[in-house]
Design an enzyme around this catalytic site. Structure first.
Site, PDB file in Angstrom:
ATOM      1  N   GLU A 260       5.931   7.050 -15.587  1.00 25.02           N
ATOM      2  CA  GLU A 260       5.324   5.402 -15.809  1.00 25.02           C
ATOM      3  C   GLU A 260       5.147   5.101 -14.326  1.00 25.02           C
ATOM      4  O   GLU A 260       6.337   4.825 -13.691  1.00 25.02           O
ATOM      5  CB  GLU A 260       6.400   4.747 -16.722  1.00 25.02           C
ATOM      6  CG  GLU A 260       6.286   4.982 -17.957  1.00 25.02           C
ATOM      7  CD  GLU A 260       5.231   4.433 -18.676  1.00 25.02           C
ATOM      8  OE1 GLU A 260       4.041   4.029 -18.309  1.00 25.02           O
ATOM      9  OE2 GLU A 260       5.007   4.815 -19.765  1.00 25.02           O
ATOM     10  N   CYS A 294       3.932  -3.741 -12.657  1.00 24.37           N
ATOM     11  CA  CYS A 294       3.158  -2.895 -12.765  1.00 24.37           C
ATOM     12  C   CYS A 294       1.866  -3.144 -13.489  1.00 24.37           C
ATOM     13  O   CYS A 294       0.667  -2.669 -13.168  1.00 24.37           O
ATOM     14  CB  CYS A 294       3.581  -1.463 -13.337  1.00 24.37           C
ATOM     15  SG  CYS A 294       4.340  -1.883 -14.877  1.00 24.37           S
TER      16      CYS A 294
HETATM   17  P1  NAD Z   1       9.695   3.739  -6.188  1.00 21.08           P
HETATM   18  O1  NAD Z   1       8.874   4.755  -6.403  1.00 21.08           O
HETATM   19  O2  NAD Z   1       9.960   3.343  -4.611  1.00 21.08           O
HETATM   20  O3  NAD Z   1      11.369   3.661  -6.687  1.00 21.08           O
HETATM   21  C1  NAD Z   1      11.374   4.002  -7.949  1.00 21.08           C
HETATM   22  C2  NAD Z   1      12.742   4.842  -7.879  1.00 21.08           C
HETATM   23  O4  NAD Z   1      12.518   6.159  -7.319  1.00 21.08           O
HETATM   24  C3  NAD Z   1      14.098   4.147  -7.462  1.00 21.08           C
HETATM   25  O5  NAD Z   1      14.977   4.631  -8.301  1.00 21.08           O
HETATM   26  C4  NAD Z   1      13.966   5.001  -6.219  1.00 21.08           C
HETATM   27  O6  NAD Z   1      15.310   5.130  -5.699  1.00 21.08           O
HETATM   28  C5  NAD Z   1      13.493   6.221  -6.657  1.00 21.08           C
HETATM   29  N1  NAD Z   1      13.078   7.159  -5.533  1.00 21.08           N
HETATM   30  C6  NAD Z   1      12.383   7.059  -4.362  1.00 21.08           C
HETATM   31  N2  NAD Z   1      12.215   7.906  -3.843  1.00 21.08           N
HETATM   32  C7  NAD Z   1      12.804   9.235  -4.528  1.00 21.08           C
HETATM   33  C8  NAD Z   1      12.720  10.305  -4.207  1.00 21.08           C
HETATM   34  N3  NAD Z   1      12.210  11.175  -3.178  1.00 21.08           N
HETATM   35  N4  NAD Z   1      13.603  11.353  -4.856  1.00 21.08           N
HETATM   36  C9  NAD Z   1      14.088  10.732  -6.253  1.00 21.08           C
HETATM   37  N5  NAD Z   1      14.059   9.430  -6.319  1.00 21.08           N
HETATM   38  C10 NAD Z   1      13.446   8.773  -5.595  1.00 21.08           C
HETATM   39  O7  NAD Z   1       8.999   2.592  -6.808  1.00 21.08           O
HETATM   40  P2  NAD Z   1       9.626   0.919  -6.838  1.00 21.08           P
HETATM   41  O8  NAD Z   1       9.614   0.335  -5.621  1.00 21.08           O
HETATM   42  O9  NAD Z   1      11.235   0.929  -7.386  1.00 21.08           O
HETATM   43  O10 NAD Z   1       9.043  -0.008  -8.110  1.00 21.08           O
HETATM   44  C11 NAD Z   1       7.640  -0.359  -7.940  1.00 21.08           C
HETATM   45  C12 NAD Z   1       6.678   0.652  -8.538  1.00 21.08           C
HETATM   46  O11 NAD Z   1       6.818   0.988  -9.815  1.00 21.08           O
HETATM   47  C13 NAD Z   1       5.001   0.074  -8.555  1.00 21.08           C
HETATM   48  O12 NAD Z   1       4.290   0.981  -7.947  1.00 21.08           O
HETATM   49  C14 NAD Z   1       5.111  -0.210  -9.798  1.00 21.08           C
HETATM   50  O13 NAD Z   1       3.792  -0.378 -10.338  1.00 21.08           O
HETATM   51  C15 NAD Z   1       5.575   0.803 -10.553  1.00 21.08           C
HETATM   52  N6  NAD Z   1       6.278   0.483 -11.867  1.00 21.08           N
HETATM   53  C16 NAD Z   1       5.500   1.300 -13.021  1.00 21.08           C
HETATM   54  C17 NAD Z   1       5.900   0.656 -14.256  1.00 21.08           C
HETATM   55  C18 NAD Z   1       5.393   1.541 -15.604  1.00 21.08           C
HETATM   56  O14 NAD Z   1       5.703   1.265 -16.602  1.00 21.08           O
HETATM   57  N7  NAD Z   1       4.109   2.343 -15.398  1.00 21.08           N
HETATM   58  C19 NAD Z   1       6.912  -0.230 -14.476  1.00 21.08           C
HETATM   59  C20 NAD Z   1       7.684  -0.642 -13.535  1.00 21.08           C
HETATM   60  C21 NAD Z   1       7.316  -0.150 -12.081  1.00 21.08           C
END
Ligand code: NAD
Length: 491
Positions: A260, A294
């Site tokens: 997602e 998002c």
């Molecule tokens: P992010 O991708 O930076 O982080 C999300 C998660 O991934 C965190 O727990 C982070 O620690 C982890 N992560 C980051 N790098 C990683 C790696 N190399 N290996 C493993 N885990 C890793 O995103 P964010 O800033 O936390 O969230 C915002 C983003 O999420 C926005 O782009 C938003 O649109 C999206 N989002 C989508 C939905 C949906 O349902 N489609 C819902 C909420 C947020």
């Protein structure tokens, strides 16, 4: 099994094998309040040893959890929903202090999350498979749903509570055990709270594990989660960039991953739309949670004959919304999650303005609080024209033909949600059907979440679907046949 959280001191532990524990070496990091800049809590800073134990615990707990009867399992989910609702006021405050979430979005998330739990409580009673017709005489064939084993959940900070629960609830309801790794920006709201509530509800030790890590230190935890043969699948919500990286890691070991991801969500306002309602909808959809959802509307396309009128009313409303301390229920929006996030948003606005865009509302900021900002005349080569900028910034632009509106709406790599405002519902449905988005709302905002809907995106917004469709992702469908007659073979 003791409850880990000592609210006064705000020294949190993490949940491994039913025990609330510190990091092995006692390391902890500061979890900051994005509005005040003060330390909200101290959180265990774990590494590979802790996550390895969590995976082992989940693996050990799996057979008994998978075999637990439907009534017993259902009762646990229902109890968890009750506990979350009982703790609602406290949770609203935690979300305000840890993630800058103002009260309306916090309350919405509590309702959404308790909905996930209540819906999932019914999953154990859904049919566990199907009878399949066989072409072979005397053969009785069954397709039987089976849980996968250990599922690793990786949650974001932005819709922390709802998405933290969404990360674990469907996998658990399908009979899997979980290791949840919450975002380092919201380890409590997107992780430890889930651990607390599920533990109090009576989920057996090891069924839910929560492991936390310091900012910039996800590496060793991710390495273990993605290399371990014991982790069978992943449930990821976050940015498209991270999702693509993790999909490649999961694919390397032929494991499935629910994604997602980000969104760049268009709203189309046709000339016959109720303009007051369109403005109300746009204000909510663009600026709720200060644009850090998002599903926030990123681009508003208005049929040219209504463009000036819409823009004037919309900009006036945007100017009226002031970000403030989210712990004060009078404030409807709060700060961005951290300095880097605020800087990124400010840079995106500046970049657009440098290329010729005009600011018609907002544009200012104070610390991590950014004013709701409305941009027009945004040139195509400004990244904000088609890329997600995670803050309270929205583009408004006119269109002349429906084809132009559709092309503009689809002119992004994302495809999460869209909305169409019109008095002609069938026209809305037809136009909506031409937009590449997982979810289209006619006469509704791009934003919304209910536990039973097939929530999810297309293109770079991912491929997961929640609601009952998540069962396909978090279970296997195994065929079992019985030959009632002796079969005849060609050899
Ligand atoms: P992010 O991708 O930076 O982080 C999300 C998660 O991934 C965190 O727990 C982070 O620690 C982890 N992560 C980051 N790098 C990683 C790696 N190399 N290996 C493993 N885990 C890793 O995103 P964010 O800033 O936390 O969230 C915002 C983003 O999420 C926005 O782009 C938003 O649109 C999206 N989002 C989508 C939905 C949906 O349902 N489609 C819902 C909420 C947020």
């Amino acid at each position: 099994m003791n409850n880990a959280i000592a609210v006064q001191t705000r020294q949190y532990c993490q949940l491994i094998a039913g025990e609330w524990v510190n990091a092995d070496d006692g390391d902890a990091f500061d979890d900051m309040n994005p509005y005040s800049g003060e330390v909200f809590a101290r959180i265990p800073a774990s590494g590979s040893a802790e996550v390895q134990r969590a995976v082992e615990a989940a693996h050990k707990a799996f057979p008994a959890w998978a075999a637990m009867g439907a009534r017993e399992r259902q009762a646990l989910f229902l109890k968890a929903a009750d506990i979350l609702e009982r703790r609602a006021d406290e949770v609203v405050l935690i979300m305000a202090q840890e993630t800058g979430t103002a009260t309306p979005f916090a309350r919405f998330q509590i309702q959404w999350a308790s909905g996930f739990l209540r819906q999932a409580a019914g999953y154990p009673y859904l049919p566990g498979g199907e009878i399949v017709q066989s072409d072979t005489p005397g053969v009785f064939a069954m397709a039987v749903r089976r849980p996968l084993g250990v599922v690793a959940g990786i949650s974001p900070w932005n819709g922390a509570l709802a998405l933290g629960f969404r990360t674990i609830v469907a996998p658990l309801a399908c009979g899997n055990t979980v290791v949840l790794k919450p975002s380092e920006e919201a380890p409590v709201s997107a992780g430890l709270l889930m651990g607390e509530i599920m533990t109090e509800a009576g989920f057996p030790a090891g069924v839910v594990n929560v492991v936390t890590h310091a900012p910039g230190a996800v590496g060793p935890i991710a390495d273990h989660l993605f290399e371990s043969r014991k982790v069978r699948a992943y449930n990821f919500t976050g940015s498209s960039a991270t999702g693509a990286l993790l999909a490649a890691r999961a694919g390397k070991h032929l494991k499935r991953i629910a994604l997602e991801l980000g969104g760049y969500n268009p709203m189309i306002v046709l000339k016959d739309a109720d303009l007051d309602y369109a403005v109300d909808t746009a204000v909510f959809a663009a600026f709720f949670h200060q644009g850090q959802i998002c599903m926030n509307t990123r681009k508003i396309l208005v049929e040219r004959s209504r463009y000036e009128d819409f823009l004037a009313r919309f900009a006036a409303r945007a100017r009226d919304i002031k970000p403030g301390d989210p712990s004060d229920p009078r404030n409807k929006i709060g700060p961005l999650i951290n300095d880097a996030a605020a800087e990124k948003v400010k840079q995106a606005i500046k970049q657009a303005v440098d290329k010729g865009a005009r600011i018609v509302a907002g544009g200012g900021s104070e610390g991590r609080c950014v004013e709701p900002t409305v941009l027009v005349d945004v040139p195509r080569d400004a990244p904000i024209h088609c890329e997600e900028v995670f803050g309270p910034v929205v583009i408004v632009q006119p269109f002349d033909t429906e084809q132009e509106a559709v092309d503009e709406a689809n002119g992004t790599d994302y495809g999460l949600t869209a909305s169409v405002m019109t008095a002609d519902v069938w026209q809305g449905i037809t136009l909506g059907g031409r937009i590449q988005a997982g979810m289209v709302n006619v006469n509704g905002p791009t934003m919304g979440g209910e536990p039973q809907i097939p929530f999810g995106g297309v293109k770079d917004s991912g491929w997961a679907r929640f609601g009952r469709w998540a069962i396909d992702t978090f279970s296997d469908l195994n065929l079992i046949t019985v030959s009632n007659d002796k079969r005849r073979y060609p050899l």
